[in-house]
Write a protein that holds these residues in place. Structure first.
Motif, PDB file in Angstrom:
ATOM      1  N   SER A 226     -11.532 -48.445   3.094  1.00 61.90           N
ATOM      2  CA  SER A 226     -10.593 -47.918   4.094  1.00 61.90           C
ATOM      3  C   SER A 226      -9.331 -47.335   3.486  1.00 61.90           C
ATOM      4  N   GLU A 229      -8.874 -41.885   2.136  1.00 58.19           N
ATOM      5  CA  GLU A 229      -8.826 -40.965   3.272  1.00 58.19           C
ATOM      6  C   GLU A 229     -10.113 -40.153   3.383  1.00 58.19           C
ATOM      7  N   PRO A 254      -5.499 -45.146  11.573  1.00 60.46           N
ATOM      8  CA  PRO A 254      -6.662 -44.619  10.857  1.00 60.46           C
ATOM      9  C   PRO A 254      -7.991 -45.050  11.471  1.00 60.46           C
TER      10      PRO A 254
END
Length: 352
Positions: A226, A229, A254
């Motif tokens: 995670s 990006e 995100p």
């Protein structure tokens, strides 16, 4: 009164140590259980250290309890001496509110009585948890452990298991759905296993590259780092449901951006400090939802146990002794366990 021996927190900083106390006598609807195993939940640390609310010390924690019935009250019909049973996070509730009437005692509008950090209706004394030799619980809050289930591995199901099972069931995880699990710890590893057993496509999100192999072994179809990006962009707008198990404050945006139209992210991890507030537009423009979920009711918890027995879904555990509990807590705080400690209560001698 019934003599009990335990390890208890005497204050927010000191190591747990031995404490003798008394349980209530077995009432007409009560079940007396000799505790065989108790799972170690991160919540035990939060509560004992006073991070979530004030604590009346000494406090015995532990709400992933498996044991054997040794005595029942005269009006008990659901359990009998010799049965292997479990006690999770709830030992009582008001029983009359709309939530209780719907078998959602975990959302009791008057407040459920926790296995610890609650108040016994019968005595007015604080409830004390499972790091102890014996417990007395109303039969309606005692679970049946399915025949043949590993008793030690059954213990974490009573918190970690139901905490993930409930949102997965409520938001209809299953075939044709893509489900994200954020975090691979005591909760997250159960989320991966359960979502996989339900037939969903499972995507694990972790910050730790060294958990990729474990995640796939446990049932994840893909594992995403995670912090990357580029890796996260691969699933932008692709997930029906995300269950976020991380119990540390972090940015939610995100993950929200990975949800489909009408997708939901459910928070089950409870950090000591709040998450930063997410941006509004990513929620508005795709009608996404941010939700929470807390354990499950008694009926659903029994359903979860039966599902796990049928599908052979059990936690990955490390056994520990009561004498080593403080070292185990240090490792839990560092996320250094794969993936749940279980205390062998045969190592707790007493009462003395």
């Amino acid at each position: 009164m019934i003599d009990a021996h335990s390890y208890a927190a005497y204050d927010a900083q000191s190591p747990l140590k031995s404490w003798d106390f008394q349980r209530r006598e077995v009432g007409d609807h009560d079940v007396q259980i000799d505790i065989l195993f108790c799972g170690v939940c991160h919540s035990d640390l939060h509560y004992a250290r006073g991070e979530w609310m004030p604590v009346n010390y000494p406090q015995v924690v532990g709400h992933e309890i498996v044991g054997q019935v040794v005595k029942v009250g005269k009006d008990v019909s659901k359990h009998k001496a010799g049965d292997f049973v479990g006690v999770g996070c709830i030992v009582d509730s008001c029983r009359t509110c709309s939530s209780c009437q719907a078998d959602l005692e975990n959302y009791c509008t008057e407040g459920m009585q926790g296995t610890y950090m609650g108040v016994e209706k019968q005595t007015g004394r604080p409830t004390q948890g499972g790091y102890s030799t014996v417990i007395v619980v109303d039969e309606n809050y005692v679970l049946r452990v399915p025949a043949g289930m590993d008793l030690a591995k059954a213990a974490p199901l009573l918190c970690a298991g139901i905490t993930l099972y409930s949102p997965l069931r409520h938001w209809n995880a299953g075939p044709g759905k893509t489900v994200g699990i954020v975090g691979l710890g005591g909760l997250g590893h159960m989320g991966v296993k359960l979502a996989h057993a339900m037939g969903a496509k499972v995507i694990l999100f972790t910050t730790s590259p060294d958990k990729v192999a474990d995640g796939k072994k446990l049932g994840a179809d893909d594992v995403v780092i995670s912090k990357s990006e580029d890796d996260m962009k691969r699933y932008a707008g692709q997930l029906d449901l995300i269950v976020n198990t991380v119990a540390a404050s972090h940015q939610l945006d995100p993950f929200i951006n990975l949800l489909k139209l009408d997708g939901t992210m459910v928070l089950v991890g409870a950090p000591a400090t709040p998450h930063p507030s997410p941006q509004v537009f990513p929620l508005l423009m795709q009608r996404r939802s941010l939700a929470g979920s807390a354990i499950g009711g008694i009926r659903e918890t029994q359903e979860m146990l039966d599902f796990c027995a049928e599908h052979d879904v059990l936690p990955e555990i490390e056994m520990t002794s009561m004498q080593d509990i403080n070292q185990a807590w240090d490792r839990v705080a560092k996320s250094d366990v794969k993936y749940r400690f279980v205390i062998d209560m045969a190592t707790l001698k007493g009462p003395r």
